[in-house]
Motif scaffolding. Sequence first.
Motif, short mmCIF file in Angstrom:
data_model
loop_
_atom_site.label_atom_id
_atom_site.label_comp_id
_atom_site.label_asym_id
_atom_site.label_seq_id
_atom_site.Cartn_x
_atom_site.Cartn_y
_atom_site.Cartn_z
N GLU A 205 20.68 13.72 -26.27
CA GLU A 205 19.95 12.85 -27.20
C GLU A 205 18.70 13.53 -27.76
N LEU A 206 18.42 14.75 -27.32
CA LEU A 206 17.13 15.35 -27.65
C LEU A 206 17.12 16.07 -29.00
N LEU A 207 16.07 15.78 -29.76
CA LEU A 207 15.83 16.45 -31.04
C LEU A 207 14.63 17.37 -30.85
N ASN A 220 12.26 15.65 -28.21
CA ASN A 220 11.98 16.24 -26.90
C ASN A 220 10.46 16.35 -26.74
N SER A 221 9.88 15.34 -26.12
CA SER A 221 8.43 15.37 -25.91
C SER A 221 8.07 15.98 -24.55
N ASN A 222 9.03 16.00 -23.64
CA ASN A 222 8.71 16.53 -22.30
C ASN A 222 8.47 18.03 -22.31
N THR A 266 12.92 22.20 -15.10
CA THR A 266 13.76 21.52 -16.09
C THR A 266 13.35 20.05 -16.11
N THR A 267 13.75 19.39 -17.17
CA THR A 267 13.49 17.95 -17.26
C THR A 267 14.75 17.26 -17.75
N GLY A 268 15.08 16.17 -17.06
CA GLY A 268 16.24 15.36 -17.46
C GLY A 268 17.45 15.57 -16.57
N ASN A 292 16.58 15.76 -3.23
CA ASN A 292 16.91 15.17 -4.53
C ASN A 292 16.51 13.69 -4.59
N LYS A 293 15.68 13.31 -3.66
CA LYS A 293 15.12 11.95 -3.70
C LYS A 293 13.81 11.96 -2.92
N VAL A 294 12.79 11.38 -3.51
CA VAL A 294 11.47 11.34 -2.88
C VAL A 294 11.01 9.88 -2.89
N LEU A 315 12.85 18.15 -12.82
CA LEU A 315 12.07 16.91 -12.94
C LEU A 315 12.88 15.88 -13.71
N SER A 316 12.48 14.66 -13.53
CA SER A 316 13.16 13.57 -14.23
C SER A 316 12.97 13.70 -15.74
N GLY A 317 13.88 13.08 -16.49
CA GLY A 317 13.75 13.07 -17.94
C GLY A 317 12.79 11.98 -18.41
N GLY A 320 7.16 9.55 -17.94
CA GLY A 320 6.16 9.26 -16.91
C GLY A 320 6.52 9.95 -15.60
N ALA A 321 7.80 9.94 -15.27
CA ALA A 321 8.27 10.56 -14.02
C ALA A 321 8.18 12.08 -14.10
N CYS A 322 8.42 12.61 -15.29
CA CYS A 322 8.33 14.06 -15.51
C CYS A 322 6.89 14.51 -15.30
N1 LIG Z 1 22.10 3.60 -11.76
C1 LIG Z 1 20.92 4.16 -11.69
N2 LIG Z 1 20.29 4.51 -12.81
C2 LIG Z 1 19.08 5.07 -12.76
C3 LIG Z 1 18.47 5.30 -11.52
C4 LIG Z 1 19.15 4.97 -10.34
O1 LIG Z 1 18.68 5.14 -9.21
N3 LIG Z 1 20.39 4.40 -10.48
N4 LIG Z 1 17.22 5.86 -11.49
C5 LIG Z 1 16.39 5.57 -12.62
C6 LIG Z 1 15.18 6.30 -12.51
S1 LIG Z 1 14.14 5.76 -11.30
C7 LIG Z 1 14.87 7.30 -13.35
S2 LIG Z 1 13.33 8.03 -13.22
C8 LIG Z 1 15.79 7.80 -14.36
C9 LIG Z 1 15.90 9.30 -14.25
O2 LIG Z 1 16.65 9.79 -15.26
P1 LIG Z 1 16.99 11.32 -15.41
O3 LIG Z 1 15.96 12.11 -14.73
O4 LIG Z 1 18.38 11.50 -15.03
O5 LIG Z 1 16.74 11.57 -16.94
P2 LIG Z 1 17.72 11.37 -18.16
O6 LIG Z 1 18.82 10.48 -17.77
O7 LIG Z 1 18.05 12.67 -18.71
O8 LIG Z 1 16.76 10.63 -19.17
C10 LIG Z 1 16.06 9.44 -18.83
C11 LIG Z 1 15.24 8.95 -20.04
O9 LIG Z 1 14.30 9.92 -20.42
C12 LIG Z 1 14.48 10.35 -21.77
N5 LIG Z 1 14.27 11.80 -21.84
C13 LIG Z 1 15.00 12.72 -21.19
N6 LIG Z 1 14.56 13.95 -21.48
C14 LIG Z 1 13.54 13.80 -22.33
C15 LIG Z 1 12.69 14.71 -23.00
N7 LIG Z 1 12.81 16.04 -22.82
N8 LIG Z 1 11.73 14.23 -23.82
C16 LIG Z 1 11.60 12.89 -23.99
N9 LIG Z 1 12.39 11.98 -23.38
C17 LIG Z 1 13.34 12.42 -22.57
C18 LIG Z 1 15.92 10.03 -22.06
O10 LIG Z 1 16.18 9.92 -23.41
C19 LIG Z 1 16.08 8.74 -21.27
O11 LIG Z 1 15.56 7.68 -22.00
O12 LIG Z 1 17.06 7.28 -14.21
C20 LIG Z 1 17.08 5.85 -13.95
N10 LIG Z 1 18.42 5.43 -13.91
#
Ligand SMILES: Nc1nc2c(c(=O)[nH]1)N[C@H]1C(S)=C(S)[C@@H](COP(=O)(O)OP(=O)(O)OC[C@H]3O[C@@H](n4cnc5c(N)ncnc54)[C@H](O)[C@@H]3O)O[C@H]1N2
Length: 426
Positions: A205-207, A220-222, A266-268, A292-294, A315-317, A320-322
């Motif tokens: 989804e990243l632009l 991609n703001s991260n 990495t992020t996401g 892989n879980k904290v 790191l998470s995508g 805030g988590a990133c």
């Molecule tokens: N079924 C479940 N779903 C989710 C869980 C879970 O335990 N079970 N955990 C949630 C939690 S907590 C988090 S935190 C997120 C973590 O998601 P990921 O790290 O896998 O990240 P993505 O799926 O790739 O993206 C999440 C979100 O962030 C946006 N994103 C990603 N990369 C970027 C970027 N470089 N710049 C800006 N924004 C970004 C992306 O578009 C998504 O909206 O998972 C929950 N789900």
Amino acid sequence: MNNRDNMQDHKFQRKAIQVKEAQARVMQYAKVLGIEEVPLSQSCGRYLAEPVNAPHPFPAFNRSGMDGFAIIAADTQECNAENPVWLEVIDNIPCGAVPSADLTPGTAARIMTGAQVPEGADAVVMIEITESRDRDGKTFVLLRKPQLAGSNITPRGFELKEGQLVLPAGRLIAAGDIAVLAAFGIHMVKVHRRPKIAIFATGSELLAVDEPLQPGKVRNSNSPMLEALVREAGGEAVMLGAIADDLELARSKVQMALETHDLVITTGGVSVGDYDIMGDLVREKTGEMLFNKVTMRPGSVTTAAVRGGKLLLALSGNPGACFVGFQLFARPVISLMLGAAQPLLPEWTAFMGADYTKVNNYTRFVRARLEIRDGSIYAYPAGIDESSVMVTIKDSDCLIIVPPEARGLAAGDRVKILKLPGEIVG
Ligand SMILES: Nc1nc2c(c(=O)[nH]1)N[C@H]1C(S)=C(S)[C@@H](COP(=O)(O)OP(=O)(O)OC[C@H]3O[C@@H](n4cnc5c(N)ncnc54)[C@H](O)[C@@H]3O)O[C@H]1N2
Ligand code: MOO
Ligand SMILES: [Mg+2]
């Protein structure tokens, strides 16, 4: 149960570890990098690799603090307004010169601020409270007030004794340190090499930042945020763009990045979703997964692995988590690589500025703003501190640590906070 279901089960069964334990695991792989010498002018913001002991006393000589006359204080004890003491001026010492004679009772030397005080003198008197007379081809200075021994003289070694520790190793070099290094003639400074840190994002989804917005996509703001964070922490950011959610692609990218960098961030794609490829990647048996879980929010899915002795921080995508994941795990790793003496964010005690009602079974790191009032520190939680929220990162200068057992916090409660680098946003 087919193979895919098996994999899915595995993916969901994550063992959550405590933040401190997760930090210890990554920090164990953060080895301090080699030493390089940089010109003094480039050393600000680097970490000193070796301690600096004063190679000579500072100041190196007894120094005049005023433009005036070097005298012997005892010569002035009997003088008063009606009966001035006459002292013969036997020398003239501008700044940078060496006295040509020692003072003996009844003599004085004209001396400027910063000049070396002659032997025998024990005080300097300001030019404004003196009178000069010429008599018999000699110059005299007249004083009408007794002077105290030691006045207006900075003794040799007043600031630093020879051999004294001035700057310990691991110190972040700032303007004051530069002054010390310069004063001691250290024009090439030994610092640790900056870690080269590869940054890439995953997500179909990243632009890129310069692309027009498209339906269903986000910019991609991260990556740019991480680039700034890496630089702020003292690392050298190497931007490797963004890749689609493709396991093969991610595998080769990680492999390549690890070979040529000191750390890969990495992020996401670290959660349990169908396309969370970074989560899948670290479970492969080609390296050691550290966790892989904290037990934290945001960033509970923060993941770390080691391959060929090098760290991969996935790191998470969620923005805030990133951000929080970087501050808690990437920053101390970078700091240790740089040889920093204090790799962790400083932990302060503050009062809650407002109520915080959200409760959690994990420790929460709440983005917040600090305010100092009447000598006390107050932390105000950001409007929305959810993992997915990006916009409140900019309004935060600390993270409030909300322990899992806290049943909500009230304004005025004492809390621990992690101070983020930089100014207080106010
Ligand atoms: N079924 C479940 N779903 C989710 C869980 C879970 O335990 N079970 N955990 C949630 C939690 S907590 C988090 S935190 C997120 C973590 O998601 P990921 O790290 O896998 O990240 P993505 O799926 O790739 O993206 C999440 C979100 O962030 C946006 N994103 C990603 N990369 C970027 C970027 N470089 N710049 C800006 N924004 C970004 C992306 O578009 C998504 O909206 O998972 C929950 N789900
Ligand atoms: O893992 Mo998420 O970032 O806790 O909210
Ligand atoms: Mg995901």
